[in-house]
Write a protein that holds these residues in place. Structure first.
Motif, mmCIF file in Angstrom:
data_model
loop_
_atom_site.group_PDB
_atom_site.id
_atom_site.type_symbol
_atom_site.label_atom_id
_atom_site.label_comp_id
_atom_site.label_asym_id
_atom_site.label_seq_id
_atom_site.Cartn_x
_atom_site.Cartn_y
_atom_site.Cartn_z
ATOM 1 N N SER A 405 0.843 -0.974 -0.016
ATOM 2 C CA SER A 405 -0.074 0.023 -0.024
ATOM 3 C C SER A 405 0.743 1.213 0.046
ATOM 4 C CB SER A 405 -0.953 -0.082 1.246
ATOM 5 O OG SER A 405 -1.731 1.146 1.283
ATOM 6 N N GLU A 406 1.901 1.199 0.770
ATOM 7 C CA GLU A 406 2.745 2.394 0.764
ATOM 8 C C GLU A 406 3.516 2.592 -0.306
ATOM 9 O OE1 GLU A 406 3.598 4.628 3.121
ATOM 10 O OE2 GLU A 406 1.926 3.931 4.553
ATOM 11 N N CYS A 407 3.936 1.605 -1.346
ATOM 12 C CA CYS A 407 4.432 1.545 -2.307
ATOM 13 C C CYS A 407 3.420 2.133 -3.458
ATOM 14 C CB CYS A 407 4.843 0.321 -3.108
ATOM 15 S SG CYS A 407 6.521 -0.425 -2.317
ATOM 16 N N THR A 408 2.138 1.835 -3.349
ATOM 17 C CA THR A 408 1.173 2.388 -4.266
ATOM 18 C C THR A 408 1.032 3.896 -4.216
ATOM 19 O OG1 THR A 408 0.113 0.575 -4.503
ATOM 20 C CG2 THR A 408 -1.117 2.273 -4.799
ATOM 21 N N HIS A 409 1.112 4.210 -2.710
ATOM 22 C CA HIS A 409 0.720 5.777 -2.456
ATOM 23 C C HIS A 409 2.077 6.579 -2.905
ATOM 24 C CE1 HIS A 409 -3.037 5.246 -0.840
ATOM 25 N NE2 HIS A 409 -2.707 4.572 0.059
ATOM 26 N N ALA A 410 3.390 5.971 -2.805
ATOM 27 C CA ALA A 410 4.528 6.630 -3.085
ATOM 28 C C ALA A 410 4.493 6.975 -4.512
ATOM 29 C CB ALA A 410 5.681 5.800 -2.492
ATOM 30 N N LEU A 411 4.135 5.841 -5.387
ATOM 31 C CA LEU A 411 4.236 5.980 -6.908
ATOM 32 C C LEU A 411 3.253 7.111 -7.137
ATOM 33 C CD1 LEU A 411 3.807 2.324 -8.125
ATOM 34 C CD2 LEU A 411 5.715 4.031 -8.697
ATOM 35 N N GLU A 412 2.054 7.184 -6.621
ATOM 36 C CA GLU A 412 1.039 8.286 -6.714
ATOM 37 C C GLU A 412 1.665 9.770 -6.473
ATOM 38 O OE1 GLU A 412 -2.051 7.413 -4.527
ATOM 39 O OE2 GLU A 412 -2.898 5.972 -5.712
ATOM 40 N N ARG A 413 2.706 9.862 -5.299
ATOM 41 C CA ARG A 413 3.045 11.219 -5.095
ATOM 42 C C ARG A 413 4.325 11.326 -5.887
ATOM 43 N NH1 ARG A 413 1.695 9.008 0.143
ATOM 44 N NH2 ARG A 413 3.585 7.851 0.352
ATOM 45 N N ALA A 414 5.150 10.459 -6.486
ATOM 46 C CA ALA A 414 6.143 10.612 -7.408
ATOM 47 C C ALA A 414 5.655 10.977 -8.547
ATOM 48 C CB ALA A 414 7.009 9.173 -7.498
ATOM 49 N N LYS A 415 4.600 10.560 -9.148
ATOM 50 C CA LYS A 415 3.764 10.855 -10.258
ATOM 51 C C LYS A 415 3.576 12.422 -10.123
ATOM 52 C CE LYS A 415 0.032 9.843 -13.396
ATOM 53 N NZ LYS A 415 -0.276 11.461 -13.504
ATOM 54 N N ALA A 416 3.000 12.830 -9.239
ATOM 55 C CA ALA A 416 2.504 14.251 -9.005
ATOM 56 C C ALA A 416 3.966 15.239 -9.124
ATOM 57 C CB ALA A 416 2.211 14.460 -7.566
ATOM 58 N N ILE A 417 5.241 14.835 -8.490
ATOM 59 C CA ILE A 417 6.579 15.421 -8.779
ATOM 60 C C ILE A 417 6.853 15.627 -9.992
ATOM 61 C CG2 ILE A 417 8.883 15.599 -7.762
ATOM 62 C CD1 ILE A 417 7.869 14.125 -5.338
#
Length: 650
Positions: A405-417
């Protein structure tokens, strides 16, 4: 018969970075804020003399009061320090205390030119990991490590020169090291001993999985493996990854966690380490490995041409949504190759400054792939049979649903950056350093910094504090100092360029003074007489819990003069690089890396898409216009003439 000494020349030793004189730093600071005060007055603020007198008063109070105490403490710290006073806190304050994600915000990136010795058919769009991709990755890793070994043996840049001492110490920090997330302030991993097997390996990432690959033979001392052998080992690991993928296995994107906010990554890493000893093994192996090699999957932008293709290549090295999980952003040096053999390098900034890996990369790129060093000039297709495990090791992570789950959310935040990053490459090919040095007899770097001042003002209608990196490499363990490019002289020249009442010769004279002022600041910064590192040290010596305070540091202008909306840095000529870059320091600013060659100048520009006041394309156009206008100005005027009325414009 007279004997001839055959003793090896003694290595030089570098002097210690000096603690600048307090009064001189304060005087240089007062000079540096003059353009801000002039701008404030022009826009309805306090009269210049009134505002300046107030800052001069605060500087005098600091010099005769608490500032003197801070200076004495800094001198005492220097006497107690093995290398220099700045080394005690620079890495922490400049990098390791930052909590922002490393992705774009801190890491640097370099896009390499294509290897012309690779057949054209191998440099076209490919659907998956390719044998030529593996070969170029193995070649680049071998070349980079060859540079390291030759430097260690002093076959290149011996320690009989200052450059040799600086480069050997700096290059050593590229390898066998990584940034480790910790609460509030990260640390750097300790380099492993030469006898540690992990110290003789690289790690590769393919389809999000990590593998450790031996690249040295277990001799005494260890010998760099032949490039053919390195290619074979990497191929074997790639085949393993492909078969895992074909079997329906999928890597958990742990790499995305390293692109996350630092305290978040700290918590997740600690959770991973507590979850399984295997995770501790994997993390240690990655940290202690020599360097990383990311073999990326296909990009959706292969069909682009011209400027679009150039930009897409830089994006791929910087990171895209498709490859962000195929990186460990904590690693000091990662080579990146995609299926069409486009390549580059990226890395974490705190161990060494970006000029160092760019020097190593240029040496590595001078020689393209030598087919005679491989079993066959054309690498054979990957075998479908089970790969023979030739020394490589899977560096897998044990995960649970929380980490997934943390990886999924980290990917979303990285995409935003990534989506927020407005990053581009601009090649100016009308002239380069040869014309600036030959026809103008001026410093190319100072000239380019004036380009930035004019271009920024044209796009924003205002000035800003400007950071340019100066290396203090002439000193033991020297790192960097700030060149404050926005000066009273550069301001006068920019305003003069936009004043229709001024003659071209007057503008040329103003430019002459601006270039001279910048060159002086550069010389001061490089020789340990800059002000910003000294001010950092003085502030850290202040004891606020004991009631110590300084009006000088509390001044809004003190902060504004260090708010670098223009953050700039020049590297080498960059003949073997397509482009380079780093992120803007502020959301409403720009990060600009530039490569000044004899006949062209390459600019890597980054800003944020969400800011209505910045635009990478607009600044790129303004830089082109400024470069063109400045050449027109210089060709139409006399560079030796100095107007008798020049002082009235300063």
């Amino acid at each position: 018969m007279r004997s001839v000494s055959t003793a090896a020349p003694k290595p030089l030793s570098l002097p210690r970075l000096p603690v600048p004189e307090l009064r001189k730093t304060l005087d240089r600071y007062l000079k540096s804020i003059e353009p801000f005060l002039l701008e404030d007055e022009r826009h309805g603020g306090l009269p210049f003399q009134t505002a300046y007198a107030l800052r001069a008063k605060w500087a005098d109070e600091f010099a005769s009061g608490v500032g003197q105490l801070c200076q004495e403490r800094l001198l005492a710290l220097d006497r107690a320090s093995p290398h220099n006073w700045l080394a005690n806190f620079w890495a922490n304050k400049a990098y390791l205390e930052w909590r922002s994600p490393l992705l774009i915000n801190s890491n640097w990136w370099l896009a390499f030119h294509d290897d012309e010795l690779i057949p054209v058919h191998a440099r076209e769009e490919m659907p998956d990991i390719t044998p030529w991709q593996v070969r170029r990755g193995a070649w680049l890793a071998h070349r980079v490590l060859s540079f390291k070994d030759r430097l260690d043996r002093q076959e290149l840049y011996p320690e009989t020169t200052r450059t040799g001492i600086w480069l050997r110490e700096s290059v050593a920090k590229m390898f066998n090291i990584a940034r480790i997330p910790k609460p509030k302030c990260d640390i750097l991993s300790k380099p492993p001993s030469v006898s540690n097997p992990d110290a003789q390996k690289i790690y590769i990432m393919v389809h999000g999985w990590s593998y450790a690959i031996p690249v040295y033979e277990p001799t005494s001392p260890p010998r760099l493996s032949d490039v053919q052998e390195i290619e074979t080992r990497i191929r074997s690991a790639v085949i393993d990854a492909q078969q895992r993928l074909a079997a329906g296995d999928e890597a958990v994107p742990i790499g995305a966690l390293t692109a996350d906010e630092r305290d978040r990554w700290t918590q997740n890493l600690q959770y991973l380490l507590n979850l399984s000893q295997q995770n501790d093994r994997t993390h240690h192996a990655i940290c202690q490995s020599l360097l990383g090699l990311s073999l990326d999957g296909p990009s959706p932008t292969f069909s682009l041409t011209g400027q679009d293709a150039l930009t897409s290549h830089l994006h791929a090295i910087r990171s895209t949504n498709a490859n962000v999980a195929n990186r460990i952003f904590d690693k000091a040096c990662t080579i990146i190759v995609d299926p069409s053999t486009r390549a580059g390098m990226s890395g974490e900034h705190s161990p060494c400054d970006a000029l160092v890996p760019s020097i190593v990369a240029e040496w590595a790129l001078v020689e393209g792939i030598d087919a005679s060093l491989f079993d066959a000039p054309e690498p054979v297709p990957f075998a479908s049979s089970t790969p023979e495990q030739i020394g490589w090791e899977r560096l897998d992570w044990v995960v649970d649903e929380k980490i997934k789950s943390e990886c999924t959310h980290a990917l979303e935040r990285a995409k935003a950056i990534i989506d927020e990053s407005d990053d581009n490459v601009f090649w100016f090919q009308d002239y380069g350093t040869d014309w600036i040095k030959g026809a103008l007899k001026q410093s190319p770097d100072a000239f380019i910094q004036m380009v930035f001042q004019l271009a920024y003002y044209k796009t924003r209608g205002q000035f800003t504090a400007t950071y340019e990196t100066a290396l203090t490499r002439m000193f033991k363990r020297g790192r960097t100092e700030t060149i404050r490019s926005f000066t009273k002289e550069s301001r006068a020249w920019v305003l003069g360029m936009l004043d229709g009442n001024l003659s071209q010769q007057t503008r040329r004279n103003l430019l002459h003074h601006a270039l001279h002022a910048h060159t002086t600041l550069t010389r001061e910064a490089m020789t340990g007489r800059g002000i910003d590192r000294h001010f950092l040290g003085l502030k850290l010596m202040l004891r606020p819990l004991s009631g110590e305070e300084a009006a000088l540091f509390e001044d809004d202008l003190f902060q504004r003069s260090q708010t670098w909306k223009l953050s700039t840095s020049g590297l080498s000529a960059g003949n073997l690089f397509k482009g380079t870059g780093f992120g803007a320091t502020y959301d409403d600013g720009y990060g600009i890396n530039y490569l000044a060659a004899p006949d062209m100048i390459k600019f890597g520009i980054e800003s944020k898409t969400s800011c209505p006041h910045t635009s990478t394309d607009s600044l790129k156009d303004a830089i082109f216009e400024a470069l063109t206008d400045m050449r027109t100005l210089c060709l139409a005027t006399d560079g030796t003439a100095v107007s008798e009325h020049i002082a009235s414009h300063l």
